[in-house]
Design an enzyme around this catalytic site. Structure first.
Site, PDB file in Angstrom:
ATOM      1  N   CYS A   9      19.228 -26.812 -61.009  1.00  0.00           N
ATOM      2  CA  CYS A   9      20.518 -26.976 -61.666  1.00  0.00           C
ATOM      3  C   CYS A   9      20.521 -26.211 -62.986  1.00  0.00           C
ATOM      4  O   CYS A   9      19.558 -26.276 -63.751  1.00  0.00           O
ATOM      5  CB  CYS A   9      20.775 -28.461 -61.918  1.00  0.00           C
ATOM      6  SG  CYS A   9      22.367 -28.797 -62.694  1.00  0.00           S
ATOM      7  N   VAL A  10      21.614 -25.502 -63.215  1.00  0.00           N
ATOM      8  CA  VAL A  10      21.820 -24.791 -64.476  1.00  0.00           C
ATOM      9  C   VAL A  10      23.168 -25.263 -65.014  1.00  0.00           C
ATOM     10  O   VAL A  10      24.197 -25.088 -64.359  1.00  0.00           O
ATOM     11  CB  VAL A  10      21.834 -23.259 -64.278  1.00  0.00           C
ATOM     12  CG1 VAL A  10      21.931 -22.548 -65.620  1.00  0.00           C
ATOM     13  CG2 VAL A  10      20.602 -22.797 -63.510  1.00  0.00           C
ATOM     14  N   ILE A  11      23.151 -25.895 -66.186  1.00  0.00           N
ATOM     15  CA  ILE A  11      24.375 -26.402 -66.806  1.00  0.00           C
ATOM     16  C   ILE A  11      24.698 -25.544 -68.019  1.00  0.00           C
ATOM     17  O   ILE A  11      23.837 -25.289 -68.864  1.00  0.00           O
ATOM     18  CB  ILE A  11      24.221 -27.885 -67.219  1.00  0.00           C
ATOM     19  CG1 ILE A  11      23.934 -28.744 -65.973  1.00  0.00           C
ATOM     20  CG2 ILE A  11      25.479 -28.372 -67.938  1.00  0.00           C
ATOM     21  CD1 ILE A  11      23.656 -30.207 -66.270  1.00  0.00           C
ATOM     22  N   ALA A  15      14.973 -23.006 -63.007  1.00  0.00           N
ATOM     23  CA  ALA A  15      15.555 -22.161 -61.958  1.00  0.00           C
ATOM     24  C   ALA A  15      14.992 -20.743 -61.962  1.00  0.00           C
ATOM     25  O   ALA A  15      14.844 -20.135 -60.899  1.00  0.00           O
ATOM     26  CB  ALA A  15      17.074 -22.129 -62.100  1.00  0.00           C
ATOM     27  N   LEU A  16      14.675 -20.208 -63.120  1.00  0.00           N
ATOM     28  CA  LEU A  16      14.146 -18.841 -63.166  1.00  0.00           C
ATOM     29  C   LEU A  16      12.783 -18.712 -62.489  1.00  0.00           C
ATOM     30  O   LEU A  16      12.413 -17.623 -62.054  1.00  0.00           O
ATOM     31  CB  LEU A  16      14.044 -18.346 -64.611  1.00  0.00           C
ATOM     32  CG  LEU A  16      15.338 -17.850 -65.246  1.00  0.00           C
ATOM     33  CD1 LEU A  16      15.103 -17.467 -66.704  1.00  0.00           C
ATOM     34  CD2 LEU A  16      15.927 -16.680 -64.474  1.00  0.00           C
ATOM     35  N   PHE A  57      13.963 -29.030 -64.260  1.00  0.00           N
ATOM     36  CA  PHE A  57      14.534 -29.066 -65.610  1.00  0.00           C
ATOM     37  C   PHE A  57      15.482 -30.257 -65.783  1.00  0.00           C
ATOM     38  O   PHE A  57      15.459 -30.934 -66.807  1.00  0.00           O
ATOM     39  CB  PHE A  57      15.246 -27.751 -65.933  1.00  0.00           C
ATOM     40  CG  PHE A  57      15.562 -27.595 -67.387  1.00  0.00           C
ATOM     41  CD1 PHE A  57      14.601 -27.144 -68.275  1.00  0.00           C
ATOM     42  CD2 PHE A  57      16.814 -27.919 -67.878  1.00  0.00           C
ATOM     43  CE1 PHE A  57      14.881 -27.012 -69.630  1.00  0.00           C
ATOM     44  CE2 PHE A  57      17.106 -27.795 -69.228  1.00  0.00           C
ATOM     45  CZ  PHE A  57      16.140 -27.339 -70.104  1.00  0.00           C
ATOM     46  N   ASN A 105      20.101 -21.302 -50.785  1.00  0.00           N
ATOM     47  CA  ASN A 105      20.214 -21.395 -52.241  1.00  0.00           C
ATOM     48  C   ASN A 105      20.953 -22.669 -52.637  1.00  0.00           C
ATOM     49  O   ASN A 105      22.158 -22.776 -52.463  1.00  0.00           O
ATOM     50  CB  ASN A 105      20.937 -20.166 -52.799  1.00  0.00           C
ATOM     51  CG  ASN A 105      20.975 -20.155 -54.316  1.00  0.00           C
ATOM     52  OD1 ASN A 105      20.595 -21.117 -54.970  1.00  0.00           O
ATOM     53  ND2 ASN A 105      21.444 -19.060 -54.878  1.00  0.00           N
ATOM     54  N   HIS A 114      22.466 -18.117 -72.568  1.00  0.00           N
ATOM     55  CA  HIS A 114      21.333 -18.417 -71.692  1.00  0.00           C
ATOM     56  C   HIS A 114      21.778 -18.831 -70.284  1.00  0.00           C
ATOM     57  O   HIS A 114      21.142 -18.484 -69.291  1.00  0.00           O
ATOM     58  CB  HIS A 114      20.469 -19.511 -72.317  1.00  0.00           C
ATOM     59  CG  HIS A 114      19.199 -19.774 -71.590  1.00  0.00           C
ATOM     60  ND1 HIS A 114      18.164 -18.874 -71.543  1.00  0.00           N
ATOM     61  CD2 HIS A 114      18.794 -20.849 -70.861  1.00  0.00           C
ATOM     62  CE1 HIS A 114      17.178 -19.376 -70.825  1.00  0.00           C
ATOM     63  NE2 HIS A 114      17.538 -20.572 -70.393  1.00  0.00           N
ATOM     64  N   THR A 126      25.117 -21.273 -75.501  1.00  0.00           N
ATOM     65  CA  THR A 126      24.626 -19.906 -75.662  1.00  0.00           C
ATOM     66  C   THR A 126      24.770 -19.127 -74.365  1.00  0.00           C
ATOM     67  O   THR A 126      25.142 -19.660 -73.323  1.00  0.00           O
ATOM     68  CB  THR A 126      23.136 -19.907 -76.077  1.00  0.00           C
ATOM     69  OG1 THR A 126      22.352 -20.395 -74.996  1.00  0.00           O
ATOM     70  CG2 THR A 126      22.915 -20.751 -77.326  1.00  0.00           C
TER      71      THR A 126
END
Length: 151
Positions: A74-76, A49-50, A18, A107, A82, A80
């Protein structure tokens, strides 16, 4: 070659694309750590990531046998809810695989407030979380073997 005969670990890196450039940096760190340990590895990519836990679960059902897994992504945080869903559910699913399937997983999914924090954690010459995730997977592989799970 049969797994029981291998001396060095065989690892699958699952990389969420992503945030592609950040993922590339995480991957460099992970690959460097695995090469340093003389581990063999394969790499696959998923959208986000999901999807990482599902990819690991699919791989575990495959004929190719892996000693462990490295999850990179990576999740930024955005505007929202989410972020919380992706951060919490991807981590929980990895823990479920670790505990219930007894998989050795490192992880390396970053959960950060902004891109600057992501880069600090992704770069090899900074926090090198990709390398740390690979080292964690190798540590858990060794621990698993120590306790007699040579699958």
């Amino acid at each position: 070659m049969m797994k029981e005969m291998r001396k060095k670990p065989h690892v699958l890196i699952v990389e969420a694309r992503f945030y592609e450039k950040i993922s590339d940096a995480l991957l460099k760190g992970a690959v460097s750590a695995l090469q340093k340990a003389e581990a063999s590895y394969d790499t696959i990519t998923v959208p986000g990531a999901l999807e990482i836990p599902a990819a690991i679960a699919f791989a575990e059902q495959n004929k190719i046998s892996y000693d462990g897994y490295v999850a990179l992504g990576c999740v930024i945080r955005g505007e929202t809810y989410h972020f919380e869903i992706v951060a919490n559910d991807s981590c929980r699913a990895l823990m479920d695989l670790t505990v219930h399937k007894r998989l050795a997983i490192g992880n390396g999914i970053l959960t950060v407030e902004n891109e600057e924090q992501a880069w600090e954690r992704a770069k090899q010459d900074d926090k090198n979380k990709g390398g740390f995730a690979a080292e964690a997977a190798l540590c858990m592989i060794a621990l698993k073997k120590r306790f007699g799970d040579n699958r």
